[in-house]
Scaffold this motif. Structure first.
Motif, PDB file in Angstrom:
ATOM      1  N   THR B   3       0.814  -1.213   0.000  1.00 59.77           N
ATOM      2  CA  THR B   3       0.000   0.000   0.000  1.00 59.77           C
ATOM      3  C   THR B   3       0.846   1.261   0.000  1.00 59.77           C
ATOM      4  N   VAL B   4       1.982   1.234   0.676  1.00 59.44           N
ATOM      5  CA  VAL B   4       2.747   2.465   0.811  1.00 59.44           C
ATOM      6  C   VAL B   4       3.635   2.708  -0.398  1.00 59.44           C
ATOM      7  N   PHE B   5       4.170   1.632  -0.966  1.00 56.50           N
ATOM      8  CA  PHE B   5       5.120   1.783  -2.051  1.00 56.50           C
ATOM      9  C   PHE B   5       4.623   2.667  -3.201  1.00 56.50           C
ATOM     10  N   PRO B   6       3.398   2.440  -3.701  1.00 59.98           N
ATOM     11  CA  PRO B   6       2.935   3.313  -4.794  1.00 59.98           C
ATOM     12  C   PRO B   6       2.954   4.787  -4.422  1.00 59.98           C
ATOM     13  N   PHE B   7       2.679   5.091  -3.158  1.00 62.30           N
ATOM     14  CA  PHE B   7       2.692   6.494  -2.751  1.00 62.30           C
ATOM     15  C   PHE B   7       4.117   7.044  -2.774  1.00 62.30           C
ATOM     16  N   VAL B   8       5.042   6.218  -2.309  1.00 62.34           N
ATOM     17  CA  VAL B   8       6.449   6.651  -2.321  1.00 62.34           C
ATOM     18  C   VAL B   8       6.880   6.941  -3.749  1.00 62.34           C
ATOM     19  N   TRP B   9       6.514   6.040  -4.646  1.00 62.80           N
ATOM     20  CA  TRP B   9       6.872   6.219  -6.050  1.00 62.80           C
ATOM     21  C   TRP B   9       6.266   7.511  -6.597  1.00 62.80           C
ATOM     22  N   LEU B  10       5.030   7.781  -6.204  1.00 62.57           N
ATOM     23  CA  LEU B  10       4.343   8.989  -6.671  1.00 62.57           C
ATOM     24  C   LEU B  10       5.084  10.241  -6.208  1.00 62.57           C
ATOM     25  N   VAL B  11       5.463  10.254  -4.938  1.00 64.47           N
ATOM     26  CA  VAL B  11       6.180  11.414  -4.412  1.00 64.47           C
ATOM     27  C   VAL B  11       7.523  11.552  -5.120  1.00 64.47           C
ATOM     28  N   ALA B  12       8.206  10.426  -5.317  1.00 67.88           N
ATOM     29  CA  ALA B  12       9.507  10.468  -5.990  1.00 67.88           C
ATOM     30  C   ALA B  12       9.353  11.041  -7.398  1.00 67.88           C
ATOM     31  N   THR B  13       8.331  10.589  -8.103  1.00 73.67           N
ATOM     32  CA  THR B  13       8.101  11.082  -9.460  1.00 73.67           C
ATOM     33  C   THR B  13       7.854  12.583  -9.462  1.00 73.67           C
TER      34      THR B  13
ATOM     35  N   ALA C 103      -1.196   2.662   7.524  1.00 74.61           N
ATOM     36  CA  ALA C 103      -0.698   2.494   6.160  1.00 74.61           C
ATOM     37  C   ALA C 103      -1.760   1.851   5.274  1.00 74.61           C
ATOM     38  N   PHE C 104      -2.451   0.859   5.822  1.00 67.20           N
ATOM     39  CA  PHE C 104      -3.477   0.207   5.007  1.00 67.20           C
ATOM     40  C   PHE C 104      -4.682   1.105   4.783  1.00 67.20           C
ATOM     41  N   TYR C 105      -4.787   2.087   5.655  1.00 71.27           N
ATOM     42  CA  TYR C 105      -5.949   2.955   5.525  1.00 71.27           C
ATOM     43  C   TYR C 105      -5.701   4.112   4.560  1.00 71.27           C
ATOM     44  N   LEU C 106      -4.438   4.366   4.238  1.00 72.42           N
ATOM     45  CA  LEU C 106      -4.113   5.483   3.345  1.00 72.42           C
ATOM     46  C   LEU C 106      -4.909   5.477   2.040  1.00 72.42           C
ATOM     47  N   PRO C 107      -4.952   4.356   1.324  1.00 73.17           N
ATOM     48  CA  PRO C 107      -5.685   4.376   0.054  1.00 73.17           C
ATOM     49  C   PRO C 107      -7.158   4.732   0.226  1.00 73.17           C
ATOM     50  N   VAL C 108      -7.713   4.432   1.403  1.00 72.04           N
ATOM     51  CA  VAL C 108      -9.137   4.703   1.607  1.00 72.04           C
ATOM     52  C   VAL C 108      -9.413   6.207   1.576  1.00 72.04           C
ATOM     53  N   VAL C 109      -8.510   6.988   2.184  1.00 65.97           N
ATOM     54  CA  VAL C 109      -8.783   8.425   2.242  1.00 65.97           C
ATOM     55  C   VAL C 109      -8.230   9.170   1.025  1.00 65.97           C
ATOM     56  N   THR C 110      -7.557   8.455   0.138  1.00 67.24           N
ATOM     57  CA  THR C 110      -7.002   9.116  -1.042  1.00 67.24           C
ATOM     58  C   THR C 110      -8.064   9.190  -2.139  1.00 67.24           C
ATOM     59  N   SER C 111      -8.032  10.282  -2.890  1.00 69.25           N
ATOM     60  CA  SER C 111      -9.011  10.461  -3.957  1.00 69.25           C
ATOM     61  C   SER C 111      -8.913   9.345  -4.987  1.00 69.25           C
ATOM     62  N   LEU C 117      -5.129   7.356 -11.438  1.00 79.86           N
ATOM     63  CA  LEU C 117      -3.998   7.825 -12.252  1.00 79.86           C
ATOM     64  C   LEU C 117      -2.726   7.070 -11.864  1.00 79.86           C
ATOM     65  N   LEU C 118      -2.531   6.928 -10.564  1.00 76.76           N
ATOM     66  CA  LEU C 118      -1.345   6.252 -10.050  1.00 76.76           C
ATOM     67  C   LEU C 118      -1.247   4.836 -10.610  1.00 76.76           C
ATOM     68  N   TRP C 119      -2.333   4.111 -10.526  1.00 79.78           N
ATOM     69  CA  TRP C 119      -2.296   2.726 -11.013  1.00 79.78           C
ATOM     70  C   TRP C 119      -2.296   2.653 -12.524  1.00 79.78           C
ATOM     71  N   ARG C 120      -2.835   3.663 -13.170  1.00 78.14           N
ATOM     72  CA  ARG C 120      -2.754   3.676 -14.628  1.00 78.14           C
ATOM     73  C   ARG C 120      -1.287   3.765 -15.050  1.00 78.14           C
ATOM     74  N   TRP C 121      -0.512   4.565 -14.321  1.00 81.64           N
ATOM     75  CA  TRP C 121       0.914   4.665 -14.644  1.00 81.64           C
ATOM     76  C   TRP C 121       1.651   3.383 -14.251  1.00 81.64           C
ATOM     77  N   LEU C 122       1.321   2.845 -13.068  1.00 79.59           N
ATOM     78  CA  LEU C 122       2.026   1.655 -12.601  1.00 79.59           C
ATOM     79  C   LEU C 122       1.742   0.448 -13.491  1.00 79.59           C
ATOM     80  N   LEU C 123       0.510   0.378 -13.998  1.00 80.48           N
ATOM     81  CA  LEU C 123       0.117  -0.795 -14.780  1.00 80.48           C
ATOM     82  C   LEU C 123       0.360  -0.612 -16.273  1.00 80.48           C
ATOM     83  N   ASP C 124       0.968   0.493 -16.650  1.00 85.08           N
ATOM     84  CA  ASP C 124       1.264   0.724 -18.055  1.00 85.08           C
ATOM     85  C   ASP C 124       2.135  -0.411 -18.586  1.00 85.08           C
ATOM     86  N   GLU C 125       2.067  -0.574 -19.914  1.00 88.27           N
ATOM     87  CA  GLU C 125       2.862  -1.622 -20.543  1.00 88.27           C
ATOM     88  C   GLU C 125       4.330  -1.509 -20.131  1.00 88.27           C
ATOM     89  N   SER C 126       4.833  -0.253 -20.057  1.00 91.58           N
ATOM     90  CA  SER C 126       6.219  -0.071 -19.629  1.00 91.58           C
ATOM     91  C   SER C 126       6.272   0.514 -18.224  1.00 91.58           C
TER      92      SER C 126
END
Lengths: 412, 254, 290
Positions: B3-13, C103-111, C117-126
């Motif tokens: 859960t935390v790693f993607p956020f770290v990556w986002l901040v780094a970017t 930490a597990f609760y962070l994604p819940v309060v995030t827009s 957008l974050l996962w769209r970038w992470l899951l991109d082909e590259s």
């Protein structure tokens, strides 16, 4: 305390009378002119407001993917804009929904004559024209000199035909690992590709779709095979020309067939890629015709100031305003006098100047290839789905086009 | 980690000076780190405007929610009047009603009220919070009767009793409600997307997506914008964790 | 006096009742009515009876969307399983466990836009996910997470799961705390191993929480929209096109408000059936005190 309250009240009253004057508030929507042309649009609006103190113009810039939908929702919400920039597909769709002002009636014949008649007519639905042509942009071929050289291709001889284009893309991908091109196969742009290869989409009576024929299937199969062999990126079908421009600007695409106005984006985002960019005429198919995407201005029937809106749209598209715009970016005017300006034939050394000279020559074989059909919403959706099914292997190209043709015939 | 790693990556970017987001190997400690993207997103994009819009909508929305809940919970808890139980059960029961068509009908209603493309259109449908009314009713219920009686003996009228005696006693409940509602208003996306058309009224969620389409090539700016949007919520959450969790648990009981 | 008191009471209730009436009760009642009308805002509504429901029956996009929405329900059991495991895991009184929960609760309060957008970038082909998998030698070619029609729906479901995990974890933590410690100790004295204890004692006692969390997540799964809108736009080839998305498209993309209302009514019916089924299912398992 009491005095300051009184002051506030007076200020409010004054503000109220100022806003309550006889000014007509016009809302003007453009597509993707921010941030590069903010200055031009502001100047355009300032001049108009100066000459017409009774009109106030509010400018909103909209994204290309969202404009049709936003326009419909705004009309429905009772907050319709007054002058809206649409492409031909959008203009015809809104015209079909009976949401637009008929420009054949609203624009006097003398003024109408200043536009190229063929462009004026490309905005015709059911015998009436529903948009005022603004600017047109024939595609050119932009390519990355460095990647060409790395693939062992001669940058001085870019592909001139679609066959050579596809071949070059294959060579580039095989030798450099970088994608050669992103063909224009997303959405319904395959329909334009057919026509560029000399294949008509509709029978002369316009009641039958012709694209189930073997030549069409062969063309689609060719691109499907290229996709299966990973000759173009997998997001081509989703991202379209925006994705292609982005990839090209990142140096991850060797060739880009695009409206030359996108070169500006490459220039600002990646100057190094721009320096390595050469421009050539767009590769021609067997039909010896090129698509001419046309931007037009429409006035929704729901506008509260229709005649003022039409007048403003005519001002934005007059010779002078268009010429000023054309000096900012490589696009072409829809009016005859502006197009005759010496500016367009003058060459130059930058990719943009070259693109302008090349595209100006292409205007002779270019025309708007948007297919005009009733129920365009449904027909285009079916066609898009059929093409995607073929690319993702859920249907063979034969099945896909045969299915789409059946669906079209049932509705035409 | 997951859960935390993607956020770290986002901040780094968001701190990187150049390059696309698809750099290999992934950059987790950007060198040199720069705040240029944060400055850029404020100066070249209407990000400040979106930030203000979000603040405004969130502020007014929470204020009105607290007000209506504090008002409505009071008679439901402490007064006897005809129709009370019916109203209470109707309010709580409406949680069971499927709300799927609400989107369409509320759009039509706001259109009739000429409120499309206004801030009010964004917060108004959410102001009357069933959860809030329920929460406040519970809070009023546990106030001892003696306090009310004492105030009445002092000659307090109904309004004074509520405003000066009862309201201060339910402040903890109001605080919980405010925090629970905060994320809802701050992150609201779908509804503002439908009822707003002018970019200068967009809240951050809609604005960010709008910018990501407009400036597709500059993802570092968008990443910086995403970080800016998330930071206030995370700070608030870390400091007020207990209230958040209490909010969920109470919500779960409803 | 009594009348005055009643008036005062209704005065207090007025703002809430008025707003609830307009924005909550009215839509539920008239949404059903609207589904019997053809309405595009531009022209006045036209009564068409059940014609729009008949049209749904032959509308291939309706079936595609319904199919995808039902598939999306797979996220419900996965989510319950993961969040129960997680709740049991973070329940242990370790130092710093509070931060872990946070930490597990962070994604819940995030827009959802940021998450999408974050996962769209992470899951991109590259993107990063493919990079990590390639480096670990788990795959040999990048996976087209969001552009392969056979995978995209599951990739979006994963993001829903990722975002929702913390929320349901908290519900289960509350459920676990409500279980009296004596039960598990008694079972331990009877010689039950940890797994047996979990299965025969803890899980049955968690039933009210499972019922609640299951119903909530099923309702959420049926109205999934934002993740899809941000990440895939319903594509590729309609493989992530859900009921709610279709309703949105019909209502605000094509202005077929009546037809969209009909879609909404069907979706509501599915939701109700599911909630009732869920309730029945868990009740049969001996849920007596709920």
């Amino acid at each position: 305390m009491r005095r300051s309250l009184a002051a506030v009240a007076i200020a409010l009253l004054v503000a109220g009378t100022a806003a309550g004057g006889p000014r007509a508030q016009l809302e003007f929507w453009t597509i993707s002119l921010e941030p590069y042309f903010t200055g031009y649009v502001h100047q355009l609006i300032d001049q108009y407001q100066h000459a017409h103190p009774d009109v106030a113009i509010r400018w909103i810039d909209v994204q290309p993917q969202a404009v049709d939908q936003k326009l419909l929702a705004s009309i429905a919400g009772g907050v319709s804009p007054d002058v809206v920039n649409l492409n031909t597909e959008g203009t015809l769709r809104l015209a079909e929904a009976r949401a637009l002002v008929d420009m054949d009636t609203a624009v006097p014949g003398g003024v109408r004559a200043r536009y190229f008649p063929n462009i004026w007519e490309s905005l015709r639905y059911g015998g009436r024209t529903y948009g005022i042509p603004w600017y047109v942009v024939p595609n050119v071929l932009a390519y990355n000199r460095g990647l060409f050289a790395r693939a062992g291709l001669d940058p001085a001889h870019p592909p001139a035909t679609t066959d050579a284009f596809v071949h070059a893309a294959e060579v580039i991908k095989q030798r450099t690992g970088v994608y050669g091109f992103m063909p224009n196969v997303d959405g319904v742009r395959m329909l334009a590709l057919f026509q560029e290869e000399g294949l008509q989409v509709l029978a002369p009576d316009r009641r039958h779709a012709l694209f189930a024929g073997p030549a069409y299937v062969a063309l689609l199969r060719r691109y499907v095979d290229l996709y299966k062999h990973d000759m173009f990126p997998d997001d081509t079908l989703q991202r379209g020309y925006l994705g292609a421009t982005e990839r090209y600007a990142g140096g991850r695409l060797a060739m880009l067939t695009t409206g030359p106005q996108f070169l500006l984006r490459v220039k600002t985002d990646s100057p190094d890629v721009y320096r390595d960019t050469l421009v050539a005429p767009a590769p021609r198919g067997r039909g010896n015709v090129l698509d001419l995407p046309t931007m037009s201005l429409v006035v929704p029937l729901a506008s509260r100031h229709r005649s003022e809106a039409v007048r403003f749209a005519l001002y934005v598209t007059d010779d002078e305003s268009q010429l000023a715009f054309d000096h900012q970016v490589v696009i072409f005017p829809s009016t005859r006098r502006a197009a005759a300006d010496a500016f367009f034939s003058r060459g130059g050394a930058t990719p943009e100047d070259r693109a302008r000279a090349i595209a100006a020559r292409e205007l002779g074989v270019a025309r708007d290839l948007t297919v005009v059909v009733p129920h365009s919403d449904e027909l285009f959706r079916v066609f898009k789905e059929a093409v995607e099914n073929a690319f993702y292997g859920r249907m063979t190209p034969e099945q896909a086009l045969a299915w789409a043709a059946r669906e079209w015939d049932a509705r035409l | 980690m997951v859960t935390v790693f993607p956020f770290v990556w986002l901040v780094a970017t968001s701190l990187r000076a150049s390059g696309t987001i698809f750099a290999f190997p992934p950059v987790l400690i950007p060198r040199p780190a720069t705040a240029a993207n944060f400055v850029g997103v404020w100066t070249t994009m209407p990000f400040g405007r979106f930030f203000f819009n979000t603040l405004y909508i969130t502020g007014v929305g929470i204020g009105l929610t607290l007000l209506t809940s504090a008002l409505a919970g009071y008679p439901l808890a402490r007064m006897r009047f005809p129709g009370r139980d019916l109203i209470f059960y109707a309010i709580v029961g409406s949680l069971m009603l499927p709300q799927h068509v609400g989107l369409i009908l509320n759009f039509v209603t706001l259109m009739r009220l000429h409120l499309i493309d206004t801030y009010a259109a964004v917060y108004l449908p959410g102001v009357a919070s069933i959860f809030g009314i329920f929460l406040l009713r519970q809070a009023y219920l546990v106030i001892p009767q003696e306090i009310e009686d004492a105030a009445r003996i002092d000659g307090a009228g109904e309004m004074r009793l509520w405003g000066q005696v009862m309201l201060p006693l339910v402040v903890p409940a109001l605080a919980t409600l405010a925090i629970v509602e905060f994320t809802g208003y701050w992150n609201a996306f779908l509804w503002p997307l439908i009822v707003l058309k002018s970019p200068d009224r967009y809240p951050l969620a809609v604005g960010l997506l709008y910018l990501s389409g407009l400036f597709a090539t500059n993802t570092r700016y968008i990443a910086a914008g995403a970080v800016l949007m998330t930071v206030p919520v995370i700070i608030l959450f870390l400091f007020l964790q207990r209230y958040f969790l209490r909010g969920i648990m109470l919500g779960a009981v409803k | 006096m009594a009348l005055r008191r009643t008036l005062v009471a209704y005065f207090f209730l007025l703002p809430a009742l008025a707003l609830l009436g307009v924005f909550t009760f009215y839509p539920v009642v008239f949404g059903t009515v609207l589904s019997l009308f053809e309405y595009d805002v531009i022209s006045p509504p036209r009564y068409v009876g059940l014609a729009q429901f008949r049209a749904l029956w032959t509308d291939r996009y309706f079936w595609i969307a319904l199919d995808n929405s039902l598939k999306y329900l797979l996220v419900v059991p996965a989510l319950q399983f993961c969040s129960i495991v997680l709740a049991l895991w973070v329940r242990r009184p370790l130092r710093g466990i509070g931060w872990f929960r946070a930490a597990f609760y962070l994604p819940v309060v995030t827009s959802i836009v940021v998450v999408g957008l974050l996962w769209r970038w992470l899951l991109d082909e590259s993107g990063l996910v493919n990079y990590v998998l390639l480096r670990a030698g788990l795959i040999h070619a990048p996976i087209h997470w969001l552009t392969n029609p056979d995978i995209a729906l599951y990739a979006v479901m994963f993001v829903t799961l990722w975002k929702g995990l913390g929320y349901y974890m908290v519900i289960y933590l509350a459920g676990l705390e409500a279980i009296p410690a004596g039960y598990e100790e008694a079972a331990a004295l009877d010689g039950a191993g940890p797994l047996a204890r979990l299965w025969h004692v803890t899980i049955p006692l968690l039933r009210p929480s499972i019922l609640l969390a299951g119903t909530l997540s099923a309702i959420a799964a049926l109205r999934v929209f934002e993740e899809v809108y941000v990440m895939t736009g319903g594509g590729p080839v309609y493989s992530t096109y859900t009921m709610f998305y279709y309703m949105f498209d019909q209502a605000f993309g094509s202005l077929h408000l009546g037809y969209a209302a009909a879609l909404g009514v069907v979706l509501a019916a599915v939701t109700v059936v599911l909630a009732v089924a869920n309730f029945r299912l868990l009740r049969q398992g001996g849920l007596t005190y709920y």
